[in-house]
Enzyme design. Structure first.
Site, PDB file in Angstrom:
ATOM      1  N   ASP A  78       0.842  -1.206   0.000  1.00  0.00           N
ATOM      2  CA  ASP A  78       0.000   0.000   0.000  1.00  0.00           C
ATOM      3  C   ASP A  78       0.872   1.249   0.000  1.00  0.00           C
ATOM      4  O   ASP A  78       2.060   1.206   0.312  1.00  0.00           O
ATOM      5  CB  ASP A  78      -1.041  -0.023   1.126  1.00  0.00           C
ATOM      6  CG  ASP A  78      -0.459  -0.393   2.472  1.00  0.00           C
ATOM      7  OD1 ASP A  78       0.778  -0.485   2.590  1.00  0.00           O
ATOM      8  OD2 ASP A  78      -1.242  -0.572   3.423  1.00  0.00           O
ATOM      9  N   GLU A 138      -5.903   3.705   3.965  1.00  0.00           N
ATOM     10  CA  GLU A 138      -6.342   4.250   5.262  1.00  0.00           C
ATOM     11  C   GLU A 138      -7.794   4.731   5.215  1.00  0.00           C
ATOM     12  O   GLU A 138      -8.089   5.926   5.345  1.00  0.00           O
ATOM     13  CB  GLU A 138      -5.416   5.399   5.691  1.00  0.00           C
ATOM     14  CG  GLU A 138      -3.955   5.004   5.889  1.00  0.00           C
ATOM     15  CD  GLU A 138      -3.703   4.172   7.147  1.00  0.00           C
ATOM     16  OE1 GLU A 138      -4.658   3.912   7.914  1.00  0.00           O
ATOM     17  OE2 GLU A 138      -2.541   3.787   7.344  1.00  0.00           O
TER      18      GLU A 138
HETATM   19 ZN   LIG Z   1      -1.198   0.640   7.509  1.00  0.00          ZN
END
Ligand SMILES: [Zn+2]
Length: 405
Positions: A78, A138
């Site tokens: 990510d 997030e």
């Molecule tokens: Zn994270």
């Protein structure tokens, strides 16, 4: 033996991957649109394989084609940062108001390094690997957008395994890997509740419909209701983070509205739906008892439980032990209540999510500033270990598939 050699080879990347990580650390970006981050990654994976970009979000999929035909494995890193003002004092600290406080800068460096290991040995790779660089972890649902865009179907066949690594500054001893089969991380959802009554004079509450009393009763009783309706061995967390009602300039007014917001965590598939059913009935019943109405909003987005596949987790244990030794694996006794959109990936593709301890080696890691803290410090000398594990897992999956074919 091969995995140990792969780990040694990855150590030779140390300076380069540390450099990339520190550059990324200084350009943190938020959400789904991360143009600088994407540029920086692209500069480091040039020539390793086919690149697939999206124009909906700043994702990158690197398709590494193996020298021999076979199935596909997905590896995920990510990319996004948090809206946190960094206060670490590091000489490469971010100054733009965002911070890689969850270590996603290390994840990108791990993805880049793993891609180089795989590309270097692609003649021996018995299938294909998709390396996902994914924005918006997030709470922005980046993994779901990439799945909707079929970024997992690029080779024409669904990957047979998916793996991702998360570093932590405090939850696990430095330089160890950890995790468990089954539920690893929670499903997270919002609950926003608004009671609407009829405003009036504070001297005569029976002539109005007071939303505050309905709200405070509902808040207090919610925990008891959950305790009576849900099995304690399949836990549920409902934590109220804010409440709003009335005006602090006055005490003699009954307001029309009162509201609170909570976060919800569940740990088994279907539990969130079950919880919604019970919470809705409870809140509507409480509102009715007070003669007010209630509006319940479950938020924009709920993450799935991160469900580690047992066989995929066993493969992680095996590769970690072979590459780094017995002491490098730490079996988790229970899941954590944090959430991850990798849950959506392992819902589609059997796989495992793995934690990697990245507290500085000599630190009091258990008391260190945790992920998401503005003081969280991550030791990027663990990056090569992460590269070797992800690459090793891809080799292990494809070798086993080839042996069976
Ligand atoms: Zn994270």
């Amino acid at each position: 033996m091969f995995y140990r050699e792969l780990a040694e080879e990855a150590e030779r990347y140390l300076e380069v991957v540390q450099g990339i990580r520190r550059e990324l650390h200084q350009i943190p970006e938020f959400g789904l649109d991360l143009p600088k981050t994407r540029e920086r990654i692209l500069a480091s994976i040039h020539g390793l394989g086919e690149i697939h970009l999206s124009d909906k979000l700043s994702s990158i999929v690197l398709h590494i084609k193996g020298g021999q035909p076979g199935p596909t494995v997905l590896l995920r890193a990510d990319m996004d940062a948090l809206a946190v003002e960094e206060n670490t004092g590091l000489d490469y600290a971010s100054t733009n108001g965002y911070m890689h406080a969850c270590g996603h800068d290390l994840h990108m460096a791990i993805g880049i390094g793993a891609a180089h290991l795989l590309a270097t040995h692609k003649a021996d790779l018995k299938g294909d690997v998709l390396v996902w660089f994914q924005p918006g972890e997030e709470g922005h649902g980046g993994a779901d957008v990439m799945l909707e865009e079929n970024m997992h179907m690029i080779t024409g066949s669904k990957p047979i395994a998916a793996y991702g690594i998360h570093v932590t500054s405090s939850w696990q001893p430095p330089r160890t890997f950890g995790g468990k089969a089954g539920a690893l991380m929670a499903s997270a959802s919002d609950l926003i509740v608004t009671f609407t009554g009829r405003g009036g004079h504070g001297s005569s509450p029976w002539m109005a419909k007071d939303p505050i009393s309905a709200m405070t009763d509902a808040m207090a009783g919610l925990q008891t209701m959950i305790n009576k309706q849900f099995n304690v061995f399949d836990p549920v967390v409902v934590n109220i983070g804010w409440l709003k009602a009335g005006d602090d300039h006055t005490t003699n007014v009954i307001p029309e509205k009162a509201a609170f917001g909570a976060t919800i965590r569940t740990f088994s598939p279907g539990m969130l739906d079950n919880l919604k059913k019970h919470v809705t009935a409870y809140l509507e019943g409480t509102a009715a008892a007070f003669g007010v109405t209630v509006d319940i909003d479950w938020g924009q987005y709920a993450t799935e439980v991160v469900m580690n596949d047992p066989a995929a987790t066993e493969r992680v244990r095996k590769v970690v032990r072979e590459a780094f030794g017995e002491q490098a694996w730490m079996e988790w006794p229970h899941p954590i209540a944090g959430a991850e959109d990798f849950g959506s990936v392992v819902r589609e593709i059997p796989g495992a999510f793995i934690f990697l301890g990245a507290a500085p080696a000599d630190s009091d890691w258990q008391n260190a500033a945790p992920n998401h803290s503005n003081r969280a410090v991550f030791d990027d000398s663990v990056v090569p270990s992460g590269c070797a594990l992800l690459a090793g897992l891809a080799f292990d999956v494809l070798n086993e598939a080839a042996a069976k074919a």
